[in-house]
Design a protein around this motif. Structure first.
Motif, short mmCIF file in Angstrom:
data_model
loop_
_atom_site.label_atom_id
_atom_site.label_comp_id
_atom_site.label_asym_id
_atom_site.label_seq_id
_atom_site.Cartn_x
_atom_site.Cartn_y
_atom_site.Cartn_z
N ILE A 12 0.86 -1.19 0.00
CA ILE A 12 0.00 0.00 0.00
C ILE A 12 0.90 1.24 0.00
N SER A 13 0.88 1.98 -1.13
CA SER A 13 1.79 3.11 -1.30
C SER A 13 1.10 4.45 -1.13
N SER A 14 -0.22 4.45 -1.21
CA SER A 14 -0.94 5.71 -1.16
C SER A 14 -2.36 5.41 -0.69
N LEU A 15 -3.12 6.45 -0.39
CA LEU A 15 -4.51 6.19 -0.05
C LEU A 15 -5.39 7.33 -0.52
N GLU A 16 -6.64 7.00 -0.72
CA GLU A 16 -7.64 8.00 -1.08
C GLU A 16 -8.77 7.89 -0.07
N PRO A 30 -16.25 9.68 0.93
CA PRO A 30 -17.25 9.79 2.01
C PRO A 30 -18.20 8.59 2.05
N TYR A 31 -18.28 7.83 0.93
CA TYR A 31 -19.22 6.70 0.87
C TYR A 31 -18.60 5.40 1.38
N VAL A 32 -17.35 5.11 0.97
CA VAL A 32 -16.76 3.81 1.35
C VAL A 32 -15.59 3.95 2.32
N GLY A 33 -15.23 5.19 2.70
CA GLY A 33 -14.12 5.37 3.66
C GLY A 33 -12.78 5.37 2.96
N ARG A 34 -11.78 4.83 3.64
CA ARG A 34 -10.41 4.88 3.12
C ARG A 34 -10.21 3.80 2.05
N ILE A 35 -9.52 4.19 0.98
CA ILE A 35 -9.25 3.27 -0.14
C ILE A 35 -7.73 3.11 -0.24
N ALA A 36 -7.25 1.86 -0.25
CA ALA A 36 -5.81 1.61 -0.36
C ALA A 36 -5.40 1.60 -1.83
N VAL A 37 -4.30 2.30 -2.15
CA VAL A 37 -3.80 2.34 -3.53
C VAL A 37 -2.38 1.79 -3.55
N GLY A 38 -2.09 0.94 -4.52
CA GLY A 38 -0.74 0.39 -4.62
C GLY A 38 -0.58 -0.40 -5.89
N ARG A 39 0.63 -0.94 -6.06
CA ARG A 39 0.91 -1.72 -7.25
C ARG A 39 1.04 -3.19 -6.87
N GLY A 87 2.47 1.51 3.66
CA GLY A 87 3.62 0.64 3.95
C GLY A 87 3.20 -0.76 4.35
N ASP A 88 1.89 -0.98 4.60
CA ASP A 88 1.40 -2.34 4.90
C ASP A 88 1.31 -3.14 3.59
N THR A 89 1.28 -4.47 3.73
CA THR A 89 1.20 -5.34 2.55
C THR A 89 -0.13 -6.09 2.55
#
Length: 604
Positions: free
Chosen positions: A207-211, A214-223, A283-285
């Protein structure tokens, strides 16, 4: 796998990075409507537009010749180093964008150094070749020298160069061969940037970034670095300190143009957004449910500066802001910690305060400005640089400072910088301007930019980046003038301000509401002066010839947020509300202040 390229863009502030990405999207025929509006797509945050800088890394994808190019916009300013690290983790190569006139700037260097250490393959784009006095071939040589000095490998030094103008919408590999669009750049990306490596095994995604939605909360972004992810499915979340949590993916999305598309499966090498995971950190996997294997977490640059944040307790408390309590402040800082990697927050000396650690004055002032626009009222103390003890020696952060300015101001710039313990390392002429490089302690940078702009009539271009920790350089002379402090609460009156003009310069105009303990101006001498500018003229029925002429006051000094933070003394604070920025004494009561510091104040 052959149909994906992941590329990060590296550029100094204002070298045309965001314009170039917009042009790439348009070229791929995905933003016809946007072109009609003529708006920048990427820097869509108000603050980014106003300052002309990219603060948050964003993801965009372009489809060209059947290949999906994931373009990741990196912040160019070294204060946002936390963002840079994790962006480069997602990319296989980098576009190094350089201005054809300015050449390599220190913040380009900051991100490039990180990219080279990570072994990324660069493509050099020399932008703005339509500018007068530009020197594209010289700049290409400068880039080579810079990469060599940063320890680039032979493969990295054998880079492709593309010349052009993002604003006018053309790129070419040869300056003698004109072009009408930017397809040469897109073709170069397909040729030079390697495909993501296909690795066999169970799923892994860092997890390198997050968005935030308001509807689904935190979204994990990564490759995805190995295997494939499917939705819905069960996974393991590998956190720091070998903690493993069993969780479930609800939805998967890939980046498509400017938006996202929901998919049921994402292959290795692509960048995706994962919905449904809770309690994750950058930084989590995300790993296999049965056999979880963690990837090494991201290391982030340490903070170099701290500031005290506390609730607004001035007499004007709660007049302009919606969020004014310590609970609001605490919740907002905790929310910021979720996505701002380089930030740290600790409890302050009293219950209503917090000590916030960041990468520099700009990093922290962007946070304060964002909170202010959201409706927060708060008070901020003087920025303090963080020292370290290394092998028993007190060390402080040293910055690499560059100043570009006209030749006639060189003496002034060197004098201002060396007074702040700056050491001149390089000086060279570039046309009618001179380029200076200094090593300077981070504390010496506070207030330096405004001083240099004043001394050079606004001509100096100042940039700096963190270099290293070095032994403490000794005391730097701080602001030598004291403050003019109001003794009364009321409206400022032109009559009394006129009578006090010889005492110093004011920060406000007549007719402004002020309170006792507010800093209303700068004293001509070193000590603070308590004054009353709310005093009106006593009226009599006698006429006085000539004494009733119209009062003429010079314009007040108006501070931006950064200038105010750099200006205040140790016993002062900046009060920030949605509509106002005020300077004030930490202790508002005049008698109490005298008790604490009897030598520093006098009464008018």
């Amino acid at each position: 796998m052959a149909n994906i390229r992941n590329i990060a863009i590296i550029a100094h502030v204002d070298h045309g990075k965001t314009t170039l990405v917009d042009r790439m999207i348009y070229q791929a025929k995905q933003a016809r409507e946007q072109e009609k509006l003529g708006e920048l797509i990427l820097d869509n945050n108000d603050l980014e537009r106003e300052r002309g800088i990219t603060i948050l890394a964003k993801n965009v994808s372009v489809n060209y010749k059947g290949v999906k190019i994931n373009v990741i916009d990196t912040p160019g300013h070294s204060d946002f180093g936390g963002e840079v690290e994790r962006v480069l983790n997602m990319a296989d190569g980098v576009l190094l964008l350089v201005d054809a006139f300015e050449g390599c700037m220190p913040q380009t260097r900051f991100v490039l150094e990180k990219a080279i250490k990570m072994g990324k393959k660069p493509i050099v784009v020399v932008n703005k070749v339509d500018k007068p006095n530009c020197r594209p071939l010289e700049v290409q040589e400068e880039v080579f020298d810079l990469m060599f000095s940063l320890g680039a490998s032979e493969d990295q030094l054998d880079f492709q160069t593309v010349f052009g103008s993002a604003k006018q919408g053309w790129m070419t590999r040869d300056l003698d061969v004109p072009s009408s669009d930017i397809t040469p750049l897109l073709d170069t990306i397909l040729e030079v940037i390697p495909e993501p490596e296909a690795k066999e095994g169970t799923a892994q995604m860092l997890i390198s970034s997050l968005e935030y939605s308001p509807y689904v909360g935190r979204i994990a972004v990564g490759r995805i670095t190995r295997g494939t992810l499917t939705a819905p499915s069960n996974i393991s979340l590998c956190k720091r300190y070998d903690i493993i949590q069993k969780q479930r993916i609800k939805e998967l999305m890939i980046f498509d143009g400017l938006g996202k598309t929901k998919v049921s499966e994402v292959q290795c090498g692509d960048i995706c957004a994962v919905v449904g995971i809770e309690g994750f950190e950058i930084g989590d996997t995300i790993a296999d449910f049965e056999n979880p294997e963690a990837l090494p977490p991201i290391s982030v640059d340490e903070p170099t500066m701290s500031m005290l944040f506390c609730i607004n307790n001035s007499p004007f408390f709660g007049r302009e802001g919606k969020f004014v309590t310590s609970r609001h402040l605490k919740e907002r800082l905790e929310k910021e910690l979720e996505k701002n990697l380089a930030l740290r927050v600790k409890p302050g000396p009293n219950a209503d305060s917090f000590i916030v650690y960041g990468r520099g004055v700009l990093h922290l002032s962007v946070l304060i400005e964002t909170m202010r626009r959201e409706g927060f009222e708060l008070q901020v103390g003087q920025p303090k640089v963080l020292d370290k003890t290394i092998n028993g020696v007190r060390c402080e952060p040293i910055e690499d400072l560059t100043i570009d300015l006209p030749e006639e101001f060189v003496g002034k710039a060197i004098d201002i910088s060396t007074r702040r313990k700056g050491a001149l390392i390089r000086m060279e002429n570039r046309g009618d301007r001179t380029h200076l490089e200094f090593d300077i302690p981070a504390r010496g940078l506070m207030g330096l930019r405004s001083n240099l702009l004043t001394a050079t009539q606004g001509e100096a271009v100042v940039a700096h980046r963190f270099k290293d920790y070095e032994p403490y350089k000794g005391d730097i002379e701080r602001r030598t003038n004291g403050s003019l402090v109001s003794r009364e609460t009321g409206l400022s009156v032109a009559y009394s301000m006129d009578k006090l003009q010889d005492r110093g310069r004011f920060f406000l105009e007549p007719g402004v509401e002020i309170y006792a303990g507010q800093v209303v101006g700068e004293h001509v001498h070193e000590r603070d002066l308590n004054i009353n500018i709310c005093k009106t003229k006593k009226l009599t029925n006698m006429r006085a010839s000539g004494s009733d002429d119209k009062v003429m006051l010079p314009p007040p000094i108006v501070f931006s947020l950064e200038e105010a933070l750099e200006y205040i003394a140790e016993d002062e604070m900046v009060e920030v509300t949605p509509k106002s920025i005020r300077l004030r004494k930490t202790i508002l009561d005049m008698i109490e202040r005298k008790r604490h510091n009897p030598d520093n104040s006098e009464d008018d």
